[in-house]
Write a protein that holds these residues in place. Sequence first.
Motif, mmCIF file in Angstrom:
data_model
loop_
_atom_site.group_PDB
_atom_site.id
_atom_site.type_symbol
_atom_site.label_atom_id
_atom_site.label_comp_id
_atom_site.label_asym_id
_atom_site.label_seq_id
_atom_site.Cartn_x
_atom_site.Cartn_y
_atom_site.Cartn_z
ATOM 1 N N PHE A 324 0.826 -1.203 0.000
ATOM 2 C CA PHE A 324 0.000 0.000 0.000
ATOM 3 C C PHE A 324 0.862 1.254 0.000
ATOM 4 N N VAL A 325 1.953 1.233 0.773
ATOM 5 C CA VAL A 325 2.843 2.396 0.825
ATOM 6 C C VAL A 325 3.522 2.611 -0.517
ATOM 7 N N GLU A 326 3.894 1.543 -1.184
ATOM 8 C CA GLU A 326 4.482 1.704 -2.517
ATOM 9 C C GLU A 326 3.507 2.405 -3.463
ATOM 10 N N ARG A 327 2.237 2.021 -3.400
ATOM 11 C CA ARG A 327 1.233 2.679 -4.253
ATOM 12 C C ARG A 327 1.058 4.135 -3.841
ATOM 13 N N ALA A 328 1.114 4.403 -2.543
ATOM 14 C CA ALA A 328 0.990 5.780 -2.068
ATOM 15 C C ALA A 328 2.122 6.641 -2.615
ATOM 16 N N ILE A 329 3.342 6.115 -2.572
ATOM 17 C CA ILE A 329 4.488 6.873 -3.083
ATOM 18 C C ILE A 329 4.341 7.119 -4.582
ATOM 19 N N GLU A 330 3.837 6.137 -5.299
ATOM 20 C CA GLU A 330 3.585 6.321 -6.729
ATOM 21 C C GLU A 330 2.580 7.445 -6.980
ATOM 22 N N ASN A 331 1.746 7.717 -5.970
ATOM 23 C CA ASN A 331 0.755 8.788 -6.075
ATOM 24 C C ASN A 331 1.190 10.050 -5.329
ATOM 25 N N ASN A 332 2.515 10.145 -5.063
ATOM 26 C CA ASN A 332 3.111 11.361 -4.499
ATOM 27 C C ASN A 332 2.819 11.568 -3.008
ATOM 28 N N LEU A 333 2.482 10.503 -2.306
ATOM 29 C CA LEU A 333 2.232 10.586 -0.862
ATOM 30 C C LEU A 333 3.292 9.779 -0.128
ATOM 31 N N LEU A 334 4.009 10.430 0.797
ATOM 32 C CA LEU A 334 5.029 9.757 1.594
ATOM 33 C C LEU A 334 4.457 9.374 2.950
ATOM 34 N N ILE A 335 4.310 8.079 3.166
ATOM 35 C CA ILE A 335 3.934 7.507 4.455
ATOM 36 C C ILE A 335 4.883 6.347 4.712
ATOM 37 N N VAL A 336 4.815 5.729 5.884
ATOM 38 C CA VAL A 336 5.799 4.716 6.252
ATOM 39 C C VAL A 336 5.096 3.378 6.482
ATOM 40 N N PRO A 337 5.615 2.297 5.904
ATOM 41 C CA PRO A 337 4.992 0.996 6.142
ATOM 42 C C PRO A 337 5.098 0.575 7.599
ATOM 43 N N GLY A 338 4.040 -0.058 8.087
ATOM 44 C CA GLY A 338 4.030 -0.478 9.482
ATOM 45 C C GLY A 338 5.082 -1.507 9.819
ATOM 46 N N SER A 339 5.586 -2.230 8.809
ATOM 47 C CA SER A 339 6.610 -3.245 9.059
ATOM 48 C C SER A 339 7.914 -2.645 9.569
ATOM 49 N N VAL A 340 8.107 -1.337 9.386
ATOM 50 C CA VAL A 340 9.274 -0.661 9.949
ATOM 51 C C VAL A 340 9.222 -0.700 11.482
ATOM 52 N N PHE A 341 7.998 -0.715 12.034
ATOM 53 C CA PHE A 341 7.797 -0.607 13.481
ATOM 54 C C PHE A 341 7.209 -1.875 14.086
ATOM 55 N N SER A 342 7.161 -2.955 13.335
ATOM 56 C CA SER A 342 6.369 -4.091 13.797
ATOM 57 C C SER A 342 6.838 -5.377 13.147
ATOM 58 N N GLU A 343 6.496 -6.491 13.756
ATOM 59 C CA GLU A 343 6.701 -7.790 13.145
ATOM 60 C C GLU A 343 5.613 -8.091 12.121
ATOM 61 N N ARG A 344 4.595 -7.257 12.097
ATOM 62 C CA ARG A 344 3.534 -7.397 11.105
ATOM 63 C C ARG A 344 3.717 -6.347 10.013
ATOM 64 N N ARG A 345 3.036 -6.573 8.877
ATOM 65 C CA ARG A 345 3.097 -5.622 7.773
ATOM 66 C C ARG A 345 1.698 -5.169 7.359
ATOM 67 N N SER A 346 0.793 -5.138 8.327
ATOM 68 C CA SER A 346 -0.622 -4.909 8.038
ATOM 69 C C SER A 346 -1.029 -3.440 8.080
ATOM 70 N N HIS A 347 -0.179 -2.560 8.605
ATOM 71 C CA HIS A 347 -0.558 -1.172 8.841
ATOM 72 C C HIS A 347 0.425 -0.213 8.159
ATOM 73 N N PHE A 348 0.159 1.065 8.291
ATOM 74 C CA PHE A 348 1.095 2.091 7.855
ATOM 75 C C PHE A 348 1.006 3.272 8.814
ATOM 76 N N ARG A 349 2.087 4.065 8.876
ATOM 77 C CA ARG A 349 2.114 5.200 9.802
ATOM 78 C C ARG A 349 2.023 6.513 9.051
ATOM 79 N N ILE A 350 1.178 7.392 9.576
ATOM 80 C CA ILE A 350 1.079 8.773 9.125
ATOM 81 C C ILE A 350 1.577 9.668 10.257
#
Length: 375
Positions: A324-350
Amino acid sequence: MQFAQRRHQIDSSGIRRIFDLAANLKDPCNLSIGLPDYDVPDVVKEAAIDAILHGKNRYTLTAGIPALRQKIKAMYDARGQAAVAQDVIVTSGTSGALFLVLLALLDPGDEVMMADPFFVMYKHLSNFIGAVPRMVDTYPDFRLTRERLEAAWTPRCKMLILNSPNNPTGRLYTREELEEAGRFADEKGLVVLSDEIYEHLVYEDGGCVSGAAFSDPARTVIVSGLSKSVAMTGWRLGWCAGPKDLIKAMSEIQQYSFVCAPAPAQEAALAAGMDFDMAEIRQLYARRRDLIYRGLTELGYDVERPGGAFYIFPKAPGGDGDAFVERAIENNLLIVPGSVFSERRSHFRISFAASERQLERGLEILSGLLAKTPA
């Protein structure tokens, strides 16, 4: 060149990788980094300039300027935490304080309990020194319960890290949660490390309850600083308050590593930074929190309402935060994948440390992404 094995125990910051991906974007909507969008207050700048002009540019004592250490200690004394804050060391940012605490207390193989999601440094610094992160799974509501703590504990656990308000979720633990965590730590003989860097950015009635208030003071440590409140991110000014023997050990390690925190930053903290009134900034962030939370819920995102800090942690449509974050970046939105902060990859951080216009722009992009994402 052949690197030491410890080099392989840490990974490049996922947040920095976002910047690499976004390097060629034109005017991106940046809701990625936890950086206050206001400058250091003028009164703090003037105090630093005055210190520089008056020659206060040399090494300080390793543990920090005595008057600043005393001022920090007096702050905790006034909060009724004198038993915890027996002594204080001033550090090169809160990150420096975390590193020194872990180095002083943990041996290779010792286990460190931390809520998942977690601030990135907890996991990587633990790995770096040979300790083992033990994740306390707090999904889906990010609450800290006795049951969840028990599920993560092993006899090798030596420390419990508490971070309230939390990065990345914005979760503010209740008094009851922290009391239960303190009882658990005491029963298991754990050191409690309370990371309170966001203590001044709390939007609920009653303010911030300290994670250090309910455990044995002899095994309790507080770290904090001025990066997230007074925006002194680049000045590297943090501190640790705790038992005298721990502060002594940290000072000895600091002597051969960081040496001391930057002298002008210490002088500025003493003269103005520690006393800066955060009320107006807190109100500003509360409005932004409400704007982004309301916008996300109205769009249909699954998200918990943050009680503090300047982050919100929605569930990614489709369940894959990285994609989802990759698609966001393709649409000019910078957010961070939740996997940076977690053992899961289900969320994202704003991060809502951004203008209301930027937040509205981000919501517009998120609305479009939601419409294009399979359920």
